[in-house]
Write an enzyme that holds these catalytic residues in place. Structure first.
Site, PDB file in Angstrom:
ATOM      1  N   HIS A 126     -17.662  21.684  71.706  1.00  9.19           N
ATOM      2  CA  HIS A 126     -17.522  20.053  71.427  1.00  9.19           C
ATOM      3  C   HIS A 126     -16.550  19.109  72.782  1.00  9.19           C
ATOM      4  O   HIS A 126     -16.631  17.881  72.186  1.00  9.19           O
ATOM      5  CB  HIS A 126     -15.396  20.416  70.071  1.00  9.19           C
ATOM      6  CG  HIS A 126     -16.425  20.250  69.238  1.00  9.19           C
ATOM      7  ND1 HIS A 126     -17.301  21.279  68.765  1.00  9.19           N
ATOM      8  CD2 HIS A 126     -16.295  19.475  67.152  1.00  9.19           C
ATOM      9  CE1 HIS A 126     -17.692  20.559  67.116  1.00  9.19           C
ATOM     10  NE2 HIS A 126     -17.599  20.193  66.487  1.00  9.19           N
ATOM     11  N   ARG A 472     -24.735  14.343  59.964  1.00  8.17           N
ATOM     12  CA  ARG A 472     -23.649  13.662  58.854  1.00  8.17           C
ATOM     13  C   ARG A 472     -23.910  11.987  60.042  1.00  8.17           C
ATOM     14  O   ARG A 472     -23.869  11.843  61.375  1.00  8.17           O
ATOM     15  CB  ARG A 472     -21.993  14.314  59.414  1.00  8.17           C
ATOM     16  CG  ARG A 472     -20.866  13.926  59.246  1.00  8.17           C
ATOM     17  CD  ARG A 472     -19.619  15.273  58.387  1.00  8.17           C
ATOM     18  NE  ARG A 472     -19.636  15.790  58.184  1.00  8.17           N
ATOM     19  CZ  ARG A 472     -19.595  16.681  58.090  1.00  8.17           C
ATOM     20  NH1 ARG A 472     -18.915  17.352  58.967  1.00  8.17           N
ATOM     21  NH2 ARG A 472     -19.189  17.667  57.257  1.00  8.17           N
ATOM     22  N   SER A 667     -15.799  17.106  57.765  1.00 10.50           N
ATOM     23  CA  SER A 667     -15.449  18.281  58.769  1.00 10.50           C
ATOM     24  C   SER A 667     -14.452  18.553  58.807  1.00 10.50           C
ATOM     25  O   SER A 667     -13.634  18.344  57.544  1.00 10.50           O
ATOM     26  CB  SER A 667     -14.973  17.229  59.974  1.00 10.50           C
ATOM     27  OG  SER A 667     -13.840  18.738  61.201  1.00 10.50           O
ATOM     28  N   ARG A 669     -11.638  19.732  59.785  1.00 14.56           N
ATOM     29  CA  ARG A 669     -10.724  19.349  60.975  1.00 14.56           C
ATOM     30  C   ARG A 669      -9.432  19.472  60.371  1.00 14.56           C
ATOM     31  O   ARG A 669      -9.077  19.052  59.706  1.00 14.56           O
ATOM     32  CB  ARG A 669     -10.752  18.715  61.860  1.00 14.56           C
ATOM     33  CG  ARG A 669     -10.763  17.583  60.838  1.00 14.56           C
ATOM     34  CD  ARG A 669     -11.278  15.592  62.157  1.00 14.56           C
ATOM     35  NE  ARG A 669     -13.039  15.554  62.212  1.00 14.56           N
ATOM     36  CZ  ARG A 669     -13.121  15.009  62.911  1.00 14.56           C
ATOM     37  NH1 ARG A 669     -13.178  14.051  62.320  1.00 14.56           N
ATOM     38  NH2 ARG A 669     -14.458  15.195  63.039  1.00 14.56           N
TER      39      ARG A 669
END
Length: 777
Positions: A126, A472, A667, A669
């Site tokens: 990432h 996305r 996400s 996250r």
């Protein structure tokens, strides 16, 4: 050990325990370096669990039920009711990408446990920003992120976790090549973990705190999923690709239609889809809110396993095939029928992945809607579409254009999914064709898909269109420009539109013009499912944890602005939450990108205080239709959302967030849950939640609550004070009450629902799930 990393051991009278290593490689020495003792699945045990549950339920089981219930901690006693009860499960392994692994490992360190209890891996994908090209961008990332990579490498070594270095590839492609196999249950700290469903696996995206539970050897909790069946008939052909299946499904179910459910594909059409194509479909299932997606075991998976050096797995899977396909007569909560022979190429967007359009109509729709027709950039690759087959089909179109002397009119980028894919497409000539047509081959990483893109061709605020093969396309997702109209489609369609330079191009019917004026039509794309030769594994980028790690030090510099050790959150004080301020009343869509932006903020994923400076800076304030501008009710002045939150916290004022439908979609996250908790938030009150985010909030000791009557959203004003009462008798299924005190002295009471069970209520009382884990040690 032998050069291969797979062994089948006969136990007792014919029982088979199948030990699955991390092996994939065509080169045995590489495979050997990835062997993990204890990385196993007991097919026989799963078979026993399935039979126990089948006898109890007295009905045929879907495939997803077989795998999920096959991993129950207590199959004989577990209450099972789809959509209602919580299951206690024993996943086989954990995978973490570097942006989420930082917080997951910091939480694991806080737990005080010496080693992970299940095989686990970290994948550095990432933090590599796309700027120039693969090699240069990778080298820059290693320098810029040296502190973080060192932390992750040493933490992995210390606690028994495998470490895939930067340049290895995207976590989901690595999992497909190495770890996923039919019947395995894997959880990953990334929302697109379901990619592994393409190999008949149940792979579920979670937050870091969930991963810590599994790594700690604690049964992992999941609400018993409903099952949506997608029955496929017909055969894929021509310009239609596996991506079009999920683009169509997203249009049917919308971004929240799969919430609380596993999407299970079945039917005669399945066999016309490659294994990596099935993975593409499962990957983007995250965009419909599904818990995960899965395909039944078939010969396409068997071939992929064999080609990636795991033929031993397919041999045993063959013997347990009945457990890896749905029972005849099983029932689904909903069934969608798709005839692949009639399915047309699709393109979804802009600004949301469920706005589905046939490619043949997108030009007219764009004109009518005022969307820019010119395609500025076409981007192929990502975790969704970077297989050998994807690259081959895109290259077949590029080759046709090159043969006519034509190059891409739009900018064109190519993101290989893994080092293995990069090395193989380079060896087989695909990379050169894609470069010759105008493509820039980026690093084996997420790059522009997650906002790691140093884009220079347009200014922020400039209206423009890009097309991607990603998954996305939320506002500002790829390039931090809210005026970028991003569309998601297949790599083949991206390539065609990049050649044409416009959305107003249907490759099935329209012609391109060669430099000499010749008109020509592209032939439908073609490409081998798998390389005729073995995959080239490329460079070995895997670090195995040492057998003895007592001498390994994991250092976190107290003055670092990238990493910060965690302090426990405060426990619940035992009383109702009184007179909390409304930090922001959010209008419309609020994804985890709105709550905790990625892009340049990724560098702070290991430092909770610093990354909290992006809290809700992308959310729209209903009071003024502005972003990152809310009124501080203590001072009367307007300021940024995180600034006002910090001021409230400093003055001992708790606060809440009020939101709309499907709050927290996108996400996995968990920073979107950690940040509000860190800055003094106590509750998030919305119309509905996305699954992962709701769980993440519970894990951090927050109260995710929903309006019993969605219209009550309209009763809350930005300057209200809110009290949540009934917490002393907080219990599963029992509503709580919000007392809304208006600034004019009037007040209203409304009912709030929740989905807490007894265990989760203990998390709230302890202040977080991690606090509760420590209490129980």
């Amino acid at each position: 050990f032998q050069w291969f990393c797979l062994s089948i051991l006969a136990l007792g009278t014919g029982a088979r325990r199948f030990h699955v290593s991390t092996a994939f490689s065509a080169k045995a020495k590489v495979a050997m370096s990835r062997f993990e003792p204890g990385s196993s699945i007991n097919y026989e045990k799963m078979h026993e669990n399935i039979n126990i549950v089948r006898r109890r339920l007295n009905r045929p089981l879907t495939l997803s039920e077989k795998i999920v219930y096959g991993h129950l901690d207590d199959p004989a006693g577990q209450e099972i009711d789809r959509g209602r009860t919580y299951l206690r499960l024993r996943p086989d392994r954990v995978a973490m990408q570097d942006a989420t692994a930082q917080m997951a490992m910091l939480q694991f360190i806080s737990s005080g446990l010496p080693k992970v209890a299940v095989p686990s891996t970290i994948h550095c994908d990432h933090l590599i920003e796309a700027q120039i090209g693969g090699a240069q961008d990778l080298q820059r990332a290693k320098e810029v992120n040296q502190e973080v990579y060192n932390f992750l490498a040493t933490a992995a070594a210390k606690y028994g976790v495998g470490f895939w270095k930067p340049g290895s590839g995207i976590i989901h492609q690595i999992i497909l090549e190495n770890y996923a196999y039919p019947g395995v249950m894997l959880i990953g700290t990334d929302s697109h973990t379901p990619n592994g469903g393409g190999l008949g696996a149940i792979c579920i995206g979670v937050g870091g705190a969930d991963a810590v539970d599994v790594m700690a050897g604690i049964p992992w909790e999941l609400k018993c999923p409903k099952v949506i069946g997608v029955r496929l008939t017909g055969t894929l052909s021509g310009w239609t690709s596996p991506k079009d299946v999920i683009l169509k499904v997203a249009g049917i179910l919308t971004v929240k239609g799969g919430t609380g459910a596993i999407v299970e594909y079945h039917g005669p059409g399945v066999d016309s889809i490659s294994c990596t194509g099935m993975a593409t479909i499962c990957n983007m299932g995250a965009e419909i809110g599904a818990t995960t997606s899965v395909f039944p075991y078939n010969h396409r998976m068997k071939t992929y396993l064999e080609k990636t050096g795991r033929g031993e797995i397919s041999s045993v899977a063959d013997q347990f095939k009945d457990d890896l396909v749905p029972d005849e007569g099983c029932e689904y909560d909903q069934v969608i029928e798709i005839n692949l022979s009639e399915l047309k190429p699709h393109i979804n967007g802009p600004f949301t992945p469920d706005l589905a359009h046939p490619v043949s109509e997108i030009g007219a729709i764009a004109k009518k809607s005022g969307w820019p027709l010119e395609v500025k950039v076409g981007l192929i690759g990502s975790c969704t579409n970077s297989s050998y087959e994807d690259m081959g089909r895109a290259a077949s179109l590029a080759k046709q254009a090159l043969d006519k002397g034509l190059k891409c009119k739009a900018q064109f980028t190519v993101t290989p999914g893994s080092e293995q894919i990069r090395a193989t497409i380079e060896r087989d000539g695909y990379a050169k064709i894609l470069s010759d047509v105008g493509g820039i081959v980026l690093a084996n990483a997420c790059g522009p898909c997650i906002g790691q893109w140093d884009r220079k061709d347009v200014k922020k605020g400039e209206k423009n269109t890009i097309v991607t093969s990603f998954n996305r396309n939320f506002t500002a997702r790829n390039d931090a420009n809210p005026a970028t109209h991003a569309f998601v489609t297949s790599p083949e369609i991206v390539t065609a539109l990049a050649l044409a330079g416009t959305l107003n191009f249907n490759p099935e019917t329209d012609y391109l013009t060669a430099p000499n004026g010749e008109k020509f039509k592209l032939e439908p794309p073609s490409g081998d499912e798998l390389p005729s030769r073995d995959f080239d594994p490329g460079q070995d980028t895997y670090q195995h944890p040492p057998a003895e790690s007592s001498s390994v030090n994991v250092d976190v510099n107290p003055s670092s602005n990238r990493l910060q050790l965690l302090e426990p959150f405060d426990k619940w004080h035992g009383k109702d939450l009184e007179d909390m301020r409304v930090l922001i009343k959010v209008k419309g869509k609020c994804t985890t990108d709105h709550i905790s932006a990625a892009g340049p903020w990724l560098k702070f994923r290991g430092h909770l205080d610093n990354i909290s400076n992006n809290l809700l800076i992308g959310a729209v304030n209903i009071e003024n239709d502005a972003v990152n501008k809310v009124k501080n009710q203590l001072t009367g002045e307007y300021g940024g959302v995180p600034d006002v939150a910090r001021h409230y916290k400093a003055n001992g004022v708790n606060w809440v967030v009020v939101g709309d439908e499907n709050y927290g979609e996108g996400s996995s996250r968990e920073h979107a849950a950690l940040e509000p908790r860190h800055l003094g938030g106590r509750a998030i009150i919305v119309k509905s939640f996305a699954r992962i985010h709701e769980t993440n909030l519970k894990k951090q000791g927050l109260l995710p609550l929903t309006f019993a009557d969605p219209q009550d959203y309209d009763k809350i004003r930005p300057d209200d004070k809110i009290s949540i009462t009934g917490l002393k008798s907080f219990a599963p299924g029992k509503t709580l009450t919000a007392v809304i005190k208006h600034s004019d002295g009037s007040q209203q009471s409304i009912s709030l629902n929740h989905t807490f069970n007894d265990t989760q209520i203990e998390w709230f009382k302890a202040g977080s799930a991690l606090n509760r884990m420590k209490e129980l040690q």
